[in-house]
Write an enzyme that holds these catalytic residues in place. Sequence first.
Site, PDB file in Angstrom:
ATOM      1  N   CYS A  30      36.936  41.178  25.290  1.00  0.00           N
ATOM      2  CA  CYS A  30      36.462  41.729  26.410  1.00  0.00           C
ATOM      3  C   CYS A  30      36.132  43.098  26.381  1.00  0.00           C
ATOM      4  CB  CYS A  30      37.434  41.461  27.563  1.00  0.00           C
ATOM      5  SG  CYS A  30      37.388  39.495  28.061  1.00  0.00           S
ATOM      6  N   HIS A  77      28.185  44.324  41.166  1.00  0.00           N
ATOM      7  CA  HIS A  77      27.246  44.873  40.519  1.00  0.00           C
ATOM      8  C   HIS A  77      27.396  46.125  39.929  1.00  0.00           C
ATOM      9  CE1 HIS A  77      25.371  40.799  41.321  1.00  0.00           C
ATOM     10  NE2 HIS A  77      24.740  40.956  40.300  1.00  0.00           N
ATOM     11  N   GLU A 121      39.530  35.781  37.535  1.00  0.00           N
ATOM     12  CA  GLU A 121      38.566  36.236  36.363  1.00  0.00           C
ATOM     13  C   GLU A 121      37.972  35.139  35.595  1.00  0.00           C
ATOM     14  OE1 GLU A 121      39.081  38.549  31.815  1.00  0.00           O
ATOM     15  OE2 GLU A 121      40.793  38.908  33.682  1.00  0.00           O
TER      16      GLU A 121
END
Length: 138
Positions: A30, A77, A121
């Site tokens: 990640c 976003h 998540e």
Amino acid sequence: MFVIGLQIQFFIFYSKSLSDEENLKLFGKCNNPNGHGHNYKVVVTVRGEIDPTSGMVINLTDLKAYMQEAIMEPLDHKNLDKDVPYFADVVSTTENVAVYIWENLQKRLPAGALYKVKVYETDQNIVVYKGEETTSEK
């Protein structure tokens, strides 16, 4: 208790206070200094007395508006590390995202109405935040 959920997408997982090697070790796949996108699911639980007139703990239209202001507008976003001032000095982990959402929602909801913020998540990585009392489900 009543729950409402939504999905958001943002980019995370790089700490400026760590070296590239330390970031890679801590965040694994990640880790990315330029951002890493996720689609998160957020579930908010509110509590309180049911209003005898409306039959609701909180008007869902109001709750959706609060969630739009507190969660969607600042986070959806976005590159958290670059676009959200809160994360300039706070590592943008799921745990810290849950705290951010809690703090933003608590300002808008009636006192004591916010019970829990749950941030998914993935289906296996879930953070639950209840203000001072926190648990992490992995």
